[in-house]
Design an enzyme around this catalytic site. Structure first.
Site, PDB file in Angstrom:
ATOM      1  N   ARG A  28       0.945  -1.111   0.105  1.00 28.09           N
ATOM      2  CA  ARG A  28      -0.070   0.033   0.013  1.00 28.09           C
ATOM      3  C   ARG A  28       0.907   1.120  -0.025  1.00 28.09           C
ATOM      4  O   ARG A  28       0.407   2.349   0.530  1.00 28.09           O
ATOM      5  CB  ARG A  28      -0.855   0.052   0.976  1.00 28.09           C
ATOM      6  CG  ARG A  28      -1.858  -1.173   1.222  1.00 28.09           C
ATOM      7  CD  ARG A  28      -3.278  -0.530   0.619  1.00 28.09           C
ATOM      8  NE  ARG A  28      -4.212  -1.518   0.269  1.00 28.09           N
ATOM      9  CZ  ARG A  28      -5.341  -1.615   1.103  1.00 28.09           C
ATOM     10  NH1 ARG A  28      -5.602  -0.953   2.110  1.00 28.09           N
ATOM     11  NH2 ARG A  28      -6.006  -2.734   0.873  1.00 28.09           N
ATOM     12  N   ARG A  32      -3.682   6.277   0.116  1.00 30.97           N
ATOM     13  CA  ARG A  32      -3.904   7.314   0.876  1.00 30.97           C
ATOM     14  C   ARG A  32      -3.157   7.950   1.715  1.00 30.97           C
ATOM     15  O   ARG A  32      -3.565   9.317   2.302  1.00 30.97           O
ATOM     16  CB  ARG A  32      -5.250   6.911   1.499  1.00 30.97           C
ATOM     17  CG  ARG A  32      -6.355   6.523   0.616  1.00 30.97           C
ATOM     18  CD  ARG A  32      -7.487   5.750   1.417  1.00 30.97           C
ATOM     19  NE  ARG A  32      -6.972   4.358   1.712  1.00 30.97           N
ATOM     20  CZ  ARG A  32      -7.562   3.683   2.838  1.00 30.97           C
ATOM     21  NH1 ARG A  32      -8.844   3.899   3.261  1.00 30.97           N
ATOM     22  NH2 ARG A  32      -6.790   2.640   3.178  1.00 30.97           N
ATOM     23  N   ARG A  41      -6.588  11.640  -7.366  1.00 32.49           N
ATOM     24  CA  ARG A  41      -7.899  10.674  -7.289  1.00 32.49           C
ATOM     25  C   ARG A  41      -9.003  11.679  -6.972  1.00 32.49           C
ATOM     26  O   ARG A  41     -10.225  10.969  -7.240  1.00 32.49           O
ATOM     27  CB  ARG A  41      -7.720   9.662  -6.269  1.00 32.49           C
ATOM     28  CG  ARG A  41      -7.074   8.570  -6.570  1.00 32.49           C
ATOM     29  CD  ARG A  41      -7.997   7.665  -7.237  1.00 32.49           C
ATOM     30  NE  ARG A  41      -9.072   7.502  -6.987  1.00 32.49           N
ATOM     31  CZ  ARG A  41      -9.719   6.635  -5.716  1.00 32.49           C
ATOM     32  NH1 ARG A  41      -8.848   6.166  -4.947  1.00 32.49           N
ATOM     33  NH2 ARG A  41     -10.832   6.847  -5.383  1.00 32.49           N
ATOM     34  N   ASP A  77      -6.563  -3.302  -7.875  1.00 30.13           N
ATOM     35  CA  ASP A  77      -6.954  -4.021  -6.611  1.00 30.13           C
ATOM     36  C   ASP A  77      -7.462  -5.269  -6.609  1.00 30.13           C
ATOM     37  O   ASP A  77      -7.612  -5.813  -7.818  1.00 30.13           O
ATOM     38  CB  ASP A  77      -8.322  -3.376  -6.195  1.00 30.13           C
ATOM     39  CG  ASP A  77      -8.733  -3.387  -4.625  1.00 30.13           C
ATOM     40  OD1 ASP A  77      -8.199  -2.784  -3.856  1.00 30.13           O
ATOM     41  OD2 ASP A  77      -9.558  -4.419  -4.363  1.00 30.13           O
ATOM     42  N   TYR A 152     -14.731 -12.185   0.425  1.00 32.44           N
ATOM     43  CA  TYR A 152     -15.476 -11.040  -0.216  1.00 32.44           C
ATOM     44  C   TYR A 152     -16.820 -11.193  -0.965  1.00 32.44           C
ATOM     45  O   TYR A 152     -17.794 -10.939  -0.949  1.00 32.44           O
ATOM     46  CB  TYR A 152     -14.825 -10.188  -1.026  1.00 32.44           C
ATOM     47  CG  TYR A 152     -13.687  -9.166  -0.207  1.00 32.44           C
ATOM     48  CD1 TYR A 152     -14.162  -8.380   0.749  1.00 32.44           C
ATOM     49  CD2 TYR A 152     -12.180  -9.289  -0.210  1.00 32.44           C
ATOM     50  CE1 TYR A 152     -13.232  -7.506   1.364  1.00 32.44           C
ATOM     51  CE2 TYR A 152     -11.345  -8.562   0.480  1.00 32.44           C
ATOM     52  CZ  TYR A 152     -12.096  -7.510   1.451  1.00 32.44           C
ATOM     53  OH  TYR A 152     -11.154  -6.901   2.130  1.00 32.44           O
TER      54      TYR A 152
END
Ligand code: CP3
Length: 345
Positions: A28, A32, A41, A77, A152
């Site tokens: 990561r 963010r 973004r 992703d 998921y």
């Protein structure tokens, strides 16, 4: 692959060859915690960003430029290949992947068709553009591990206990293996597409597989992860296998066929080397939350990771899981420089 790339510290460490310094990248690392990421973004959803090559290239490059990491991780992703075959899902900010109609029966499983390169032209295009731009820095392609993807799909979103997932695994093993077979084929195709376009290594993120016991990993997961790694063997690129909370699974994960095993922050690397067994490099494993403390706390812990990592046959420095969004980028810059300087041989 150019000679420079093949000779990079990252690829050498993955192959368990001597290195000029311990290579470092961060799970990561693109995302963010970076103000330049938030800026580009703005106004674009996560999945739309993943399908826009210019944005993928820019976001993948951001941490490489800022920190001089030894590898880039492809900006995408784990749910991108599922979206590409028509699964109704989205990535909700602050939550993660959310699936419109969770997969809980034979008809839901039957709808999971194989992934073709023509389903993800933007992946091929982005990887090709990135490899040119990165030049001497290796690009790591990735996919989600089958247990994590299954969770998921079955739960419909993030889950603490994976109740429904385990209910299918234990209660309907034939359905479970059919689902895992299909996810294995999709994952293998997604990884091969990235390598065909120029990725120099791949990582399988089976992030949530730490929820299963070793005996169940062996019965319900290992046959599938083994097929993924075996199905990549002819490509000759290092294969990294990572999960969170996998201390008790490191031995059986070592059997799945990866070249490098990623270790979270709970098991020291010298102990992890014993559990994983010979013939593997290790990746990890500073607790990402340590970076929220002042540098004088970070430094001795980073040094400890480097020292214990010397016990392994090869070591790629990383965090034990992804960069936390509140991390100060300057801490990662300092950590990258520290790893390079403290490990220089
Ligand atoms: O820098 C990198 O590591 C590359 C990009 C990357 C992303 N997701 C970008 C992303 C990678 C390798 C992933 C993998 C991924 N996605 C995993 C496995 C790795 C892990 O952390 O265990 C998992 C479990 C997912 C599923 C997922 N996607 C989650 C849990 C989230 C976070 C949701 C949130 O907002 O808290 C996402 C979204 C996501 N994937 C973001 C990024 C940068 C944030 C989305 C945004 O910025 O809007």
């Amino acid at each position: 692959m150019t000679a420079h790339l093949a000779d990079s510290a990252f690829l050498r460490a993955c192959r368990r060859e001597p290195v000029p310094h311990t290579p470092v990248w961060f799970m990561r690392q693109a995302g963010r915690s970076l103000p330049e990421y938030r800026r580009v973004r703005e106004g674009t959803s996560m999945l739309a960003a993943c399908a826009t090559p210019d944005l993928v290239v820019e976001i993948t490059m951001q941490p490489v430029r800022r920190y001089s990491t030894d590898a880039a991780i492809f900006f995408s992703d784990i749910v991108v290949p599922l979206k590409a075959i028509g699964v109704d899902l989205d990535i909700t900010p602050g939550v993660g992947p959310v699936v419109g109609s969770p997969v809980r029966d034979a008809s839901g499983i039957a709808a999971l068709r194989p992934l073709e390169p023509s389903d993800v032209p933007y992946v091929t295009e982005s990887v090709q553009a990135l490899v040119k731009e990165l030049d001497r820095v290796p690009l790591i392609g990735f996919a989600g591990g089958p247990f994590t993807l299954a969770s998921y799909l079955i739960e419909g979103g993030p889950s603490k206990n994976h109740d429904r997932t385990k209910a299918m695994m234990y209660g309907a093993p034939e359905l479970w293996h059919e689902l895992m077979d299909r996810l294995t084929a999709i994952t293998l195709a997604f990884l091969r597409i990235q390598v065909a376009a120029g990725a120099s290594a791949i990582q399988l993120f089976d992030s949530w597989v730490g929820a299963v016991a070793p005996v169940d990993y062996r019965a319900y997961v290992l046959p599938h992860t083994s097929r993924i790694f075996a199905g990549l063997a002819d490509l000759g690129v290092p294969r990294i296998h990572f999960g969170v909370g996998t201390g008790e699974l490191l031995g059986v994960m070592g059997e799945a066929g990866a070249d490098v095993v990623g270790v979270d922050w709970r098991v020291p690397l010298d102990e992890a080397a014993l559990r994983v067994g010979p013939g593997k490099a290790l990746q990890g494993n500073l607790d990402p939350a340590v970076l929220l403390a002042p540098w004088d706390v970070v430094e001795p812990r980073a040094r400890d990771v480097l020292e214990r990592g010397r016990v392994a046959e090869g070591h790629v420095f990383n965090l034990g899981h992804g960069v936390l969004p509140s991390t100060d980028p300057d801490q990662l810059a300092r950590l990258t420089d520290f790893v390079h300087e403290a490990s220089a041989r």
